[in-house]
Write an enzyme that holds these catalytic residues in place. Structure first.
Site, PDB file in Angstrom:
ATOM      1  N   ASP A 113       0.875  -1.165   0.000  1.00 13.83           N
ATOM      2  CA  ASP A 113       0.000   0.000   0.000  1.00 13.83           C
ATOM      3  C   ASP A 113       0.928   1.236   0.000  1.00 13.83           C
ATOM      4  O   ASP A 113       2.125   1.112   0.274  1.00 13.83           O
ATOM      5  CB  ASP A 113      -0.864  -0.035   1.270  1.00 13.83           C
ATOM      6  CG  ASP A 113      -1.571   1.275   1.523  1.00 13.83           C
ATOM      7  OD1 ASP A 113      -2.220   1.786   0.589  1.00 13.83           O
ATOM      8  OD2 ASP A 113      -1.472   1.796   2.655  1.00 13.83           O
TER       9      ASP A 113
ATOM     10  N   ASP B   9      -0.251   5.110   0.857  1.00 19.44           N
ATOM     11  CA  ASP B   9      -0.538   6.115   1.894  1.00 19.44           C
ATOM     12  C   ASP B   9      -0.557   5.466   3.273  1.00 19.44           C
ATOM     13  O   ASP B   9      -1.339   4.552   3.527  1.00 19.44           O
ATOM     14  CB  ASP B   9      -1.875   6.800   1.611  1.00 19.44           C
ATOM     15  CG  ASP B   9      -1.801   7.609   0.333  1.00 19.44           C
ATOM     16  OD1 ASP B   9      -0.901   8.463   0.242  1.00 19.44           O
ATOM     17  OD2 ASP B   9      -2.613   7.369  -0.580  1.00 19.44           O
TER      18      ASP B   9
HETATM   19  C1  XBP Z   1      -5.457   6.194   0.768  1.00 19.18           C
HETATM   20  C2  XBP Z   1      -6.608   7.041   0.591  1.00 19.18           C
HETATM   21  C3  XBP Z   1      -6.545   8.102  -0.398  1.00 19.18           C
HETATM   22  C4  XBP Z   1      -5.783   9.335  -0.005  1.00 19.18           C
HETATM   23  C5  XBP Z   1      -6.105  10.431  -0.963  1.00 19.18           C
HETATM   24  O1  XBP Z   1      -5.880   4.908   1.254  1.00 19.18           O
HETATM   25  O2  XBP Z   1      -7.650   6.840   1.191  1.00 19.18           O
HETATM   26  O3  XBP Z   1      -7.849   8.492  -0.644  1.00 19.18           O
HETATM   27  O4  XBP Z   1      -6.155   9.742   1.300  1.00 19.18           O
HETATM   28  O5  XBP Z   1      -5.764  10.106  -2.253  1.00 19.18           O
HETATM   29  P1  XBP Z   1      -4.968   3.612   1.087  1.00 19.18           P
HETATM   30  P2  XBP Z   1      -6.630  10.588  -3.524  1.00 19.18           P
HETATM   31  O6  XBP Z   1      -3.671   3.909   1.768  1.00 19.18           O
HETATM   32  O7  XBP Z   1      -5.732   2.550   1.812  1.00 19.18           O
HETATM   33  O8  XBP Z   1      -4.809   3.304  -0.378  1.00 19.18           O
HETATM   34  O9  XBP Z   1      -7.090  11.976  -3.250  1.00 19.18           O
HETATM   35  O10 XBP Z   1      -5.705  10.498  -4.698  1.00 19.18           O
HETATM   36  O11 XBP Z   1      -7.810   9.644  -3.603  1.00 19.18           O
HETATM   37 MG    MG Z   2      -2.879   3.131   3.530  1.00 23.59          MG
END
Ligand code: XBP
Ligand code: MG
Length: 259
Positions: A9, A11
């Protein structure tokens, strides 16, 4: 089945991007569009239960802001805001606003050295992933990841398992031949529903999530499950990969609606 691939993953897992990266970029986009919306830390922490930037803003409008717009006008506004937010996020990341979490670079380099395959499974936008990899690991780093599953590749975002299934299909691997790295309950649910073992390294934003389905929970990749400060190696990852799978947590899915 031997371990052949690591699926990361982005973020929260590769880097703690949410509070000082995405949140700030959303606020910059709101200001750029003359909106008096501001997402503070506590509100953003709650909004993180909604995966995906466009979906998160749509939820916020529904729950906190009544806008005199038809559905198609609102959808167009959210797309404009999201494009602006992505620009701000990419600029911030390129300027060095976000660093990789402890142990991430070391484990990725060890995996490359040992010939393991690497992939990404994320809910965020591809531009954001590329910006983060280039800013933290160098211009060639995006090429190290054989498959990159991002927001544009599947219709349903985490906690849905779609992005992990998509990545496994393109890797042509059985879920038993890979392991996922996640930071959130949504992410762990997505990975384990796709049949993967999952190592979780929660952040402050996700520490209270339910990780019962994860194989192992670590403070970060420089700490072991008992809290000992010791680098996590591929031998450790292989050992955890050999543990029996745990069932996915359905309760996480219910929490999306109450954010
Ligand atoms: C990441 C997210 C994303 C970011 C924003 O979740 O929820 O929505 O917060 O990115 P994960 P975007 O780590 O579970 O993938 O604005 O590009 O959607
Ligand atoms: Mg994440």
């Amino acid at each position: 089945m031997p371990l052949e691939a690591l699926i990361f993953d982005v973020d929260g897992t590769l880097a703690d991007t949410e509070h000082d990266g995405h949140r700030v970029a959303f606020n910059a986009a709101f200001a750029e569009h003359g909106l008096d919306w501001h997402w503070g830390s506590a509100l953003y922490g709650a909004l993180l239960q909604v995966a995906g930037g466009v979906e998160r803003m749509a939820h916020y409008v529904r729950a906190h802001r009544a806008l005199p717009l038809a559905d198609d006008e609102l959808a167009a506004l959210l797309q404009r805001l999201h494009a602006s937010k992505t620009r701000h996020y990419v600029q911030r990341v390129a300027a060095g606003a976000v660093r990789l979490r402890p142990g991430v670079e070391r484990l990725i380099r060890e995996a490359r050295h040992q010939g393991l395959r690497l992939a990404i499974a994320t809910t965020t936008t591809r531009d954001n992933v590329i910006a983060l990899l280039e800013a933290t690991l160098g211009a060639e780093a995006p090429g190290w990841f054989e498959v990159m599953g991002t927001a544009r590749d599947v219709a349903s975002k985490k906690p849905d398992a779609a992005v992990y299934r998509w990545v496994l299909e393109r890797l042509r691997l059985d879920a038993d031949a890979a392991i996922a790295f996640e930071d959130s309950g949504h992410g762990a649910t997505a990975a384990t529903t796709a049949g993967l073992r999952c190592i979780v390294t929660p952040t402050a934003c996700s520490a209270a999530d339910d990780f019962a389905a994860a194989s192992v929970r670590l403070a970060d990749l420089d700490h072991h499950p008992d809290g000992a400060a010791r680098p996590v190696t591929l031998d450790d990852v292989r050992r955890w990969h050999a543990l029996p799978r745990r069932p996915p947590v359905a309760a996480v899915l219910d929490r999306v609606d109450s954010a």
